[in-house]
Design a protein around this motif. Sequence first.
Motif, PDB file in Angstrom:
ATOM      1  N   VAL A  44      -7.757 -11.455 -14.148  1.00  0.00           N
ATOM      2  CA  VAL A  44      -7.058 -10.125 -14.154  1.00  0.00           C
ATOM      3  C   VAL A  44      -5.418 -10.210 -14.466  1.00  0.00           C
ATOM      4  CG1 VAL A  44      -6.421  -8.246 -12.507  1.00  0.00           C
ATOM      5  CG2 VAL A  44      -8.830  -9.541 -12.432  1.00  0.00           C
ATOM      6  N   THR A  45      -4.933  -9.201 -15.318  1.00  0.00           N
ATOM      7  CA  THR A  45      -3.628  -8.872 -15.468  1.00  0.00           C
ATOM      8  C   THR A  45      -3.180  -7.525 -15.178  1.00  0.00           C
ATOM      9  OG1 THR A  45      -3.666  -7.803 -17.567  1.00  0.00           O
ATOM     10  CG2 THR A  45      -4.174 -10.189 -17.672  1.00  0.00           C
ATOM     11  N   PRO A  46      -2.119  -7.356 -15.198  1.00  0.00           N
ATOM     12  CA  PRO A  46      -1.581  -5.916 -14.675  1.00  0.00           C
ATOM     13  C   PRO A  46      -2.167  -4.662 -15.316  1.00  0.00           C
ATOM     14  CG  PRO A  46       0.201  -7.385 -14.563  1.00  0.00           C
ATOM     15  CD  PRO A  46      -0.805  -7.919 -15.429  1.00  0.00           C
ATOM     16  N   GLN A  47      -2.629  -5.153 -16.670  1.00  0.00           N
ATOM     17  CA  GLN A  47      -3.230  -4.117 -17.759  1.00  0.00           C
ATOM     18  C   GLN A  47      -4.789  -3.955 -17.553  1.00  0.00           C
ATOM     19  OE1 GLN A  47      -0.972  -6.731 -18.864  1.00  0.00           O
ATOM     20  NE2 GLN A  47       0.607  -5.161 -18.219  1.00  0.00           N
ATOM     21  N   PHE A  76     -13.577  -4.914 -17.310  1.00  0.00           N
ATOM     22  CA  PHE A  76     -13.190  -4.215 -16.126  1.00  0.00           C
ATOM     23  C   PHE A  76     -13.322  -4.733 -14.859  1.00  0.00           C
ATOM     24  CE2 PHE A  76     -13.598  -0.653 -19.314  1.00  0.00           C
ATOM     25  CZ  PHE A  76     -13.111   0.450 -18.761  1.00  0.00           C
ATOM     26  N   VAL A  77     -12.152  -4.384 -13.980  1.00  0.00           N
ATOM     27  CA  VAL A  77     -12.698  -4.837 -12.548  1.00  0.00           C
ATOM     28  C   VAL A  77     -13.488  -3.796 -12.045  1.00  0.00           C
ATOM     29  CG1 VAL A  77     -11.919  -4.985 -10.152  1.00  0.00           C
ATOM     30  CG2 VAL A  77     -10.524  -6.219 -11.935  1.00  0.00           C
ATOM     31  N   ILE A  78     -14.628  -3.969 -11.422  1.00  0.00           N
ATOM     32  CA  ILE A  78     -15.769  -3.035 -11.133  1.00  0.00           C
ATOM     33  C   ILE A  78     -15.773  -3.049  -9.615  1.00  0.00           C
ATOM     34  CG2 ILE A  78     -18.141  -2.263 -11.474  1.00  0.00           C
ATOM     35  CD1 ILE A  78     -18.175  -3.992 -13.865  1.00  0.00           C
ATOM     36  N   PHE A  79     -15.686  -1.975  -9.143  1.00  0.00           N
ATOM     37  CA  PHE A  79     -15.843  -1.510  -7.718  1.00  0.00           C
ATOM     38  C   PHE A  79     -17.060  -0.709  -7.362  1.00  0.00           C
ATOM     39  CE2 PHE A  79     -11.334  -2.240  -7.569  1.00  0.00           C
ATOM     40  CZ  PHE A  79     -11.365  -3.008  -6.600  1.00  0.00           C
ATOM     41  N   TYR A  80     -17.819  -1.201  -6.485  1.00  0.00           N
ATOM     42  CA  TYR A  80     -19.407  -0.460  -6.321  1.00  0.00           C
ATOM     43  C   TYR A  80     -19.244   0.410  -4.843  1.00  0.00           C
ATOM     44  CZ  TYR A  80     -20.731  -3.736  -9.617  1.00  0.00           C
ATOM     45  OH  TYR A  80     -20.662  -4.825 -10.763  1.00  0.00           O
ATOM     46  N   ILE A  81     -19.464   1.555  -4.764  1.00  0.00           N
ATOM     47  CA  ILE A  81     -19.471   2.015  -3.434  1.00  0.00           C
ATOM     48  C   ILE A  81     -21.031   2.683  -3.141  1.00  0.00           C
ATOM     49  CG2 ILE A  81     -18.884   4.309  -2.240  1.00  0.00           C
ATOM     50  CD1 ILE A  81     -16.134   4.171  -3.578  1.00  0.00           C
ATOM     51  N   LEU A  82     -21.545   2.201  -2.138  1.00  0.00           N
ATOM     52  CA  LEU A  82     -22.963   2.811  -1.679  1.00  0.00           C
ATOM     53  C   LEU A  82     -22.955   3.954  -1.026  1.00  0.00           C
ATOM     54  CD1 LEU A  82     -24.717  -0.638  -1.121  1.00  0.00           C
ATOM     55  CD2 LEU A  82     -24.386   0.468  -3.292  1.00  0.00           C
ATOM     56  N   THR A 110      -3.969  -3.370  -5.300  1.00  0.00           N
ATOM     57  CA  THR A 110      -2.814  -3.762  -5.399  1.00  0.00           C
ATOM     58  C   THR A 110      -2.561  -5.223  -5.091  1.00  0.00           C
ATOM     59  OG1 THR A 110      -2.714  -3.286  -2.874  1.00  0.00           O
ATOM     60  CG2 THR A 110      -2.071  -1.725  -4.363  1.00  0.00           C
ATOM     61  N   SER A 111      -3.616  -5.689  -4.221  1.00  0.00           N
ATOM     62  CA  SER A 111      -3.547  -7.469  -3.979  1.00  0.00           C
ATOM     63  C   SER A 111      -3.797  -8.134  -5.490  1.00  0.00           C
ATOM     64  CB  SER A 111      -4.364  -7.913  -3.156  1.00  0.00           C
ATOM     65  OG  SER A 111      -5.694  -7.673  -3.512  1.00  0.00           O
ATOM     66  N   LEU A 112      -4.641  -7.405  -6.405  1.00  0.00           N
ATOM     67  CA  LEU A 112      -4.894  -8.233  -7.863  1.00  0.00           C
ATOM     68  C   LEU A 112      -3.674  -8.137  -8.571  1.00  0.00           C
ATOM     69  CD1 LEU A 112      -8.551  -7.322  -8.200  1.00  0.00           C
ATOM     70  CD2 LEU A 112      -7.627  -9.601  -7.951  1.00  0.00           C
ATOM     71  N   GLY A 113      -2.845  -7.152  -7.999  1.00  0.00           N
ATOM     72  CA  GLY A 113      -1.650  -7.063  -8.900  1.00  0.00           C
ATOM     73  C   GLY A 113      -1.806  -6.011 -10.288  1.00  0.00           C
ATOM     74  N   ILE A 114      -2.932  -5.236 -10.161  1.00  0.00           N
ATOM     75  CA  ILE A 114      -3.242  -4.265 -11.113  1.00  0.00           C
ATOM     76  C   ILE A 114      -2.300  -2.969 -11.007  1.00  0.00           C
ATOM     77  CG2 ILE A 114      -4.963  -2.871 -12.101  1.00  0.00           C
ATOM     78  CD1 ILE A 114      -7.087  -4.774 -11.037  1.00  0.00           C
ATOM     79  N   PRO A 121       2.392   3.827 -15.312  1.00  0.00           N
ATOM     80  CA  PRO A 121       1.258   2.668 -15.067  1.00  0.00           C
ATOM     81  C   PRO A 121       0.977   1.918 -16.354  1.00  0.00           C
ATOM     82  CG  PRO A 121       0.236   4.762 -14.852  1.00  0.00           C
ATOM     83  CD  PRO A 121       1.801   5.214 -14.815  1.00  0.00           C
ATOM     84  N   SER A 122       0.647   1.027 -16.412  1.00  0.00           N
ATOM     85  CA  SER A 122       0.101  -0.005 -17.618  1.00  0.00           C
ATOM     86  C   SER A 122      -1.371   0.055 -17.671  1.00  0.00           C
ATOM     87  CB  SER A 122       0.673  -1.170 -17.815  1.00  0.00           C
ATOM     88  OG  SER A 122       0.418  -1.916 -16.511  1.00  0.00           O
ATOM     89  N   THR A 123      -1.870   0.585 -16.774  1.00  0.00           N
ATOM     90  CA  THR A 123      -3.466   0.716 -16.900  1.00  0.00           C
ATOM     91  C   THR A 123      -4.122   1.931 -16.139  1.00  0.00           C
ATOM     92  OG1 THR A 123      -5.660  -0.542 -16.871  1.00  0.00           O
ATOM     93  CG2 THR A 123      -4.116  -0.702 -14.953  1.00  0.00           C
ATOM     94  N   ASP A 124      -5.438   1.965 -16.013  1.00  0.00           N
ATOM     95  CA  ASP A 124      -5.915   3.211 -15.441  1.00  0.00           C
ATOM     96  C   ASP A 124      -7.227   2.964 -14.793  1.00  0.00           C
ATOM     97  OD1 ASP A 124      -7.489   2.494 -17.988  1.00  0.00           O
ATOM     98  OD2 ASP A 124      -8.434   4.397 -17.758  1.00  0.00           O
ATOM     99  N   ILE A 125      -7.726   4.113 -13.973  1.00  0.00           N
ATOM    100  CA  ILE A 125      -8.886   3.983 -13.121  1.00  0.00           C
ATOM    101  C   ILE A 125      -9.968   4.885 -13.726  1.00  0.00           C
ATOM    102  CG2 ILE A 125      -9.842   4.340 -10.772  1.00  0.00           C
ATOM    103  CD1 ILE A 125      -7.187   3.385  -9.734  1.00  0.00           C
TER     104      ILE A 125
END
Length: 314
Positions: A44-47, A76-82, A110-114, A121-125
Motif C-alpha cells: 500500500v502507498t498513500p495513493q 484497491f484496498v477492499i473493505f467488506y461490510i456484512l 489511517t494506519s495504512l497511511g492512505i 487528498p492524493s487518493t479516494d474512496i
Amino acid sequence: MTSPDDSQLAVQNSALQNSVDSASNSLPTQIAPRRYVRVPPDGVTPQTRVVVLCGWASGKLQYLQKYDTLYRERGFVIFYILTDSGPVFNTSKTAKENVEFWDPIVEQITSLGIDCFGESPSTDIVLHAFSNGGVLQIWKLYLTLAQHEAKLGKFNISCMILDSAPSIISAKTGLNFTTALMTGSTKPGTLLYRLKSFLGLLVFAGVLFPATLVISILRSLGVDAASFFERNDEVLYSERFRTIPRLFLHSKGDRLVEYAAVEVHKKRSRECGARMVRDAVWEKGEHVKLQMVEPERYTRSVLSFFSEVESLGR
C-alpha cells in the motif's frame, strides 16, 4: 529521526500488512464483527485507492467477494461490510453500534497511511452498496463523518455505486420486502412460492404495518424515529452526500427493489445536484444478482463510470 507517533504508525502498518499478506490470496482479514479487509499483495502507498463493499441484508462474505475481482485486479484496498437482517431495523442516530460502526475501517485506512483525507487528498474512496441494507451502511458512515473529519479532514468519497437500490417508501415496497424475505430462493410460480408469498403478506400486515404506525406516533411525540428506507433517503440527499457522483445498476426483473423505484431516485439525484448520474439497466436479473447475468457488462459499466468520474476532477 522518527517521532514516537511515526514509530507507532509504522508498527501498526507493518503488523496489519503482515497479517493481511498471509491471506491476500485467500480470505479477507476480519478487523471487527461483520467487517473485513483485503490489502493488495504488492503493498500500500498513500495513493492506493479504497473501495468499501457494503453488503445486502443477511448476505454472506463468500457472495460479497464475488464482486471484488475488478477491484483486486486494480490494486484497491477492499473493505467488506456484512449487513445482518436484525440491525437493518435499528435506525437510531444515537445507538453506539451505528455511530461507531465505521470506526475500525477509518482506523485501518489511517494506519495504512492512505491519504484520502483533508483538502488535497492524493487518493479516494469508492462506496459500492448492494440493496437497501448496503445503503444503510452508508448512512452509518454519514453518522460518524463529523467526528472523524473534525480530526482528519474531509473524507474524499469520489463516487457511489448503487446495485439493486434504493427503494421508495410505500406500502408496496414493504410488501415486496417481506415477500422477498419469506420466499428467498424459492422458484416463482410454484405452490411453495405462493404459500411463502401469502406468509409474507401476513408478516407485512402483522409486523411492518403496525411498525410504521408506531413510528408515526413516536414522531408526533418529538422522537427521532424513522424506517431504514427513510434513513437511506436522508444520507443520499444530505448536504454532505447529495453531490457525489452515482451509478445505479438495476433490473426490470427485480422483485424486491422495483425498476420504477430506482428511476425515482435517479431523477431525484439529478434534481438534488449530483455531479453525475449514470445507470445500467438489465432487462432480466434478480435482486443483487446482475453480475451473474452479465459479468462482463457489469465490470464494463463500473469501469466506464470510473473513467467519467475521473474526468470531472475533484
